[in-house]
Design an enzyme around this catalytic site. Structure first.
Site, PDB file in Angstrom:
ATOM      1  N   GLU A  23       0.838  -1.214   0.000  1.00  0.00           N
ATOM      2  CA  GLU A  23       0.000   0.000   0.000  1.00  0.00           C
ATOM      3  C   GLU A  23       0.870   1.261   0.000  1.00  0.00           C
ATOM      4  OE1 GLU A  23      -1.263   1.985   3.346  1.00  0.00           O
ATOM      5  OE2 GLU A  23      -1.017   0.303   4.736  1.00  0.00           O
ATOM      6  N   ASP A  65     -17.206   5.433  13.416  1.00  0.00           N
ATOM      7  CA  ASP A  65     -15.945   5.521  12.689  1.00  0.00           C
ATOM      8  C   ASP A  65     -15.348   4.131  12.553  1.00  0.00           C
ATOM      9  OD1 ASP A  65     -13.651   6.185  11.421  1.00  0.00           O
ATOM     10  OD2 ASP A  65     -12.948   7.641  12.911  1.00  0.00           O
ATOM     11  N   VAL A  95      -5.376   0.482   2.802  1.00  0.00           N
ATOM     12  CA  VAL A  95      -5.548  -0.973   2.682  1.00  0.00           C
ATOM     13  C   VAL A  95      -6.761  -1.274   1.795  1.00  0.00           C
ATOM     14  CG1 VAL A  95      -6.159  -3.064   3.978  1.00  0.00           C
ATOM     15  CG2 VAL A  95      -4.377  -1.525   4.843  1.00  0.00           C
ATOM     16  N   SER A 127     -13.219   1.849   9.775  1.00  0.00           N
ATOM     17  CA  SER A 127     -12.412   1.962   8.552  1.00  0.00           C
ATOM     18  C   SER A 127     -13.054   1.205   7.391  1.00  0.00           C
ATOM     19  CB  SER A 127     -11.018   1.404   8.797  1.00  0.00           C
ATOM     20  OG  SER A 127     -10.289   1.385   7.595  1.00  0.00           O
ATOM     21  N   ALA A 128     -12.949   1.788   6.203  1.00  0.00           N
ATOM     22  CA  ALA A 128     -13.405   1.110   4.981  1.00  0.00           C
ATOM     23  C   ALA A 128     -12.554  -0.126   4.694  1.00  0.00           C
ATOM     24  CB  ALA A 128     -13.354   2.075   3.797  1.00  0.00           C
ATOM     25  N   ASP A 129     -11.435  -0.278   5.417  1.00  0.00           N
ATOM     26  CA  ASP A 129     -10.628  -1.499   5.267  1.00  0.00           C
ATOM     27  C   ASP A 129     -11.454  -2.736   5.630  1.00  0.00           C
ATOM     28  OD1 ASP A 129      -8.556   0.250   4.780  1.00  0.00           O
ATOM     29  OD2 ASP A 129      -7.427  -0.227   6.609  1.00  0.00           O
ATOM     30  N   LYS A 178      -4.257  -1.513  14.065  1.00  0.00           N
ATOM     31  CA  LYS A 178      -3.478  -0.514  14.788  1.00  0.00           C
ATOM     32  C   LYS A 178      -3.961  -0.387  16.233  1.00  0.00           C
ATOM     33  CE  LYS A 178      -4.115   1.517  11.187  1.00  0.00           C
ATOM     34  NZ  LYS A 178      -4.687   2.604  10.433  1.00  0.00           N
TER      35      LYS A 178
HETATM   36  N1  PSU Z   1      -0.939   1.342   9.276  1.00  0.00           N
HETATM   37  C1  PSU Z   1       0.193   2.058   9.405  1.00  0.00           C
HETATM   38  N2  PSU Z   1       0.249   3.267   8.834  1.00  0.00           N
HETATM   39  C2  PSU Z   1      -0.783   3.743   8.090  1.00  0.00           C
HETATM   40  C3  PSU Z   1      -1.967   2.984   7.926  1.00  0.00           C
HETATM   41  C4  PSU Z   1      -1.994   1.794   8.544  1.00  0.00           C
HETATM   42  O1  PSU Z   1       1.148   1.598  10.024  1.00  0.00           O
HETATM   43  O2  PSU Z   1      -0.681   4.847   7.569  1.00  0.00           O
HETATM   44  C5  PSU Z   1      -3.083   3.458   7.018  1.00  0.00           C
HETATM   45  C6  PSU Z   1      -3.497   2.277   6.143  1.00  0.00           C
HETATM   46  O3  PSU Z   1      -3.368   2.667   4.797  1.00  0.00           O
HETATM   47  C7  PSU Z   1      -4.933   2.006   6.503  1.00  0.00           C
HETATM   48  C8  PSU Z   1      -5.394   3.375   6.893  1.00  0.00           C
HETATM   49  O4  PSU Z   1      -5.656   1.456   5.446  1.00  0.00           O
HETATM   50  O5  PSU Z   1      -4.276   3.874   7.643  1.00  0.00           O
HETATM   51  C9  PSU Z   1      -6.673   3.349   7.682  1.00  0.00           C
HETATM   52  O6  PSU Z   1      -7.226   4.627   7.749  1.00  0.00           O
HETATM   53  P1  PSU Z   1      -8.758   4.803   8.193  1.00  0.00           P
HETATM   54  O7  PSU Z   1      -8.789   4.409   9.639  1.00  0.00           O
HETATM   55  O8  PSU Z   1      -9.053   6.273   7.974  1.00  0.00           O
HETATM   56  O9  PSU Z   1      -9.571   3.930   7.299  1.00  0.00           O
HETATM   57 MN    MN Z   2     -12.450   6.638   9.694  1.00  0.00          MN
END
Ligand code: PSU
Ligand code: MN
Length: 310
Positions: A27, A139, A109, A141-143, A160
């Protein structure tokens, strides 16, 4: 090589896919939004190098001026890593927008899974997936929904640690995504090894992981298989120590009214600052570690040759 008009597959990646050689997707949000410069650029190059050492081809995915690149050359990677460049954080919802407008950015992701799958790649290595945020019940994640709808093996170090991990595990269960602990029975918590949460199953070899993914997909269950790869003991941070910093960062985010896509980058940056870069070091180590396992899995998974229309 073009599969559709938005995808630009790097010649090296296209050759590997055509010859059914192992490819590992990477990614790029961690390059544009997850890590500071120049560590981001060094890390991106190191992950690619590790994958090559293991005998696979790396395919770093990003959007450059409205094209989805699958595999970047050195200049493209360097440009993407520069803090001065206008770069969006691109998740699933953002693809149409950035492609139509000719913008550039790092793929999360979720977005990386979409592009990797469209290219015929089977294995993707990242740091930590997004998940359910703490306290903010909407909230998510779309992951997560993407993992529930895309057949890829995704290698991570858990979700995370800034997230609500029990809720994230429950959500993955709802989506029908198995979580395989690689040589562990416990779901790793990104910087640290233990979350107190169980994985769905433990696997001790890449071959075992591939057997599970194949069987799942042969049954028509076209969802991801999530591989949770904990940091080795000597590189992992104590959970309690990092949790203290996370609490401070979460409070700051709330006070500064940080919301939406900005939440994750803000928290990762603040935890790194508050831990005097200890969390950053652990983050880099787990990314190396995941690149290696991703390549080993890809080497085990010899994909079926794909017919490309040229
Ligand atoms: N893990 C890391 N660093 C990052 C991310 C994950 O160590 O920058 C990123 C990934 O790309 C993941 C995104 O898909 O954060 C998730 O963001 P959100 O919670 O807004 O979906
Ligand atoms: Mn979010």
């Amino acid at each position: 090589m073009h599969i559709n008009k938005h995808l630009v597959i790097h010649s090296e990646v296209a050759r590997a896919l055509k010859n059914a050689r192992p490819v590992v997707a990477l990614e790029s949000t961690l390059i544009t939004h997850g890590l500071p410069y120049p560590e981001n650029l060094e890390l991106a190059a190191e992950m690619e190098q590790i994958i090559r050492q293991e005998g696979a081809t790396p395919a770093t995915i990003a959007v450059l001026q409205g094209k989805v690149h699958v595999g970047l050359d050195k200049d493209e990677l360097e440009k993407l890593a520069q803090p001065g460049e206008a770069r969006r954080k691109i998740s699933a919802r953002d693809f149409g927008i950035v492609l139509a407008r000719g913008e550039s950015g790092g793929t999360t992701v979720a977005a990386t899974m979409i592009a990797a799958h469209a290219s015929g790649i089977k294995v993707f290595a990242t740091g930590g997936i997004g998940g359910v945020h703490r306290g903010a019940s909407y909230d998510v994640s779309a992951d997560l929904p993407q993992l529930g709808s895309t057949p890829l093996i995704v290698v991570c170090a858990g979700a995370k640690a800034i997230l609500d991990l029990p809720a994230t595990i429950e959500y993955l269960e709802t989506l029908g995504v198995p979580v395989i602990g690689y040589q562990t029975d416990e779901f790793p918590a990104f910087y640290s090894r233990d979350s107190g949460l169980p994985v769905t199953v433990r696997a001790d070899t890449p071959a075992e992981i591939v057997r599970i993914a194949r069987a799942q997909w042969e049954m028509g269950i076209l969802r991801a298989v999530l591989v949770a790869n904990p940091l080795p003991v000597e590189l992992a941070l104590p959970a309690a120590e990092i949790e203290e910093k996370i609490q401070v960062a979460l409070q700051e985010a709330q006070q500064s009214h940080i919301t939406g896509a900005a939440v994750t980058p803000f928290l990762l940056r603040r935890v790194s600052e508050l831990s005097q870069r200890k969390s950053l070091e652990a983050n880099l180590a787990l990314l190396h570690h995941n690149a290696r396992l991703g390549a080993q899995i890809a080497c085990e998974f010899v994909p079926e040759p794909r017919v490309y229309q040229v």
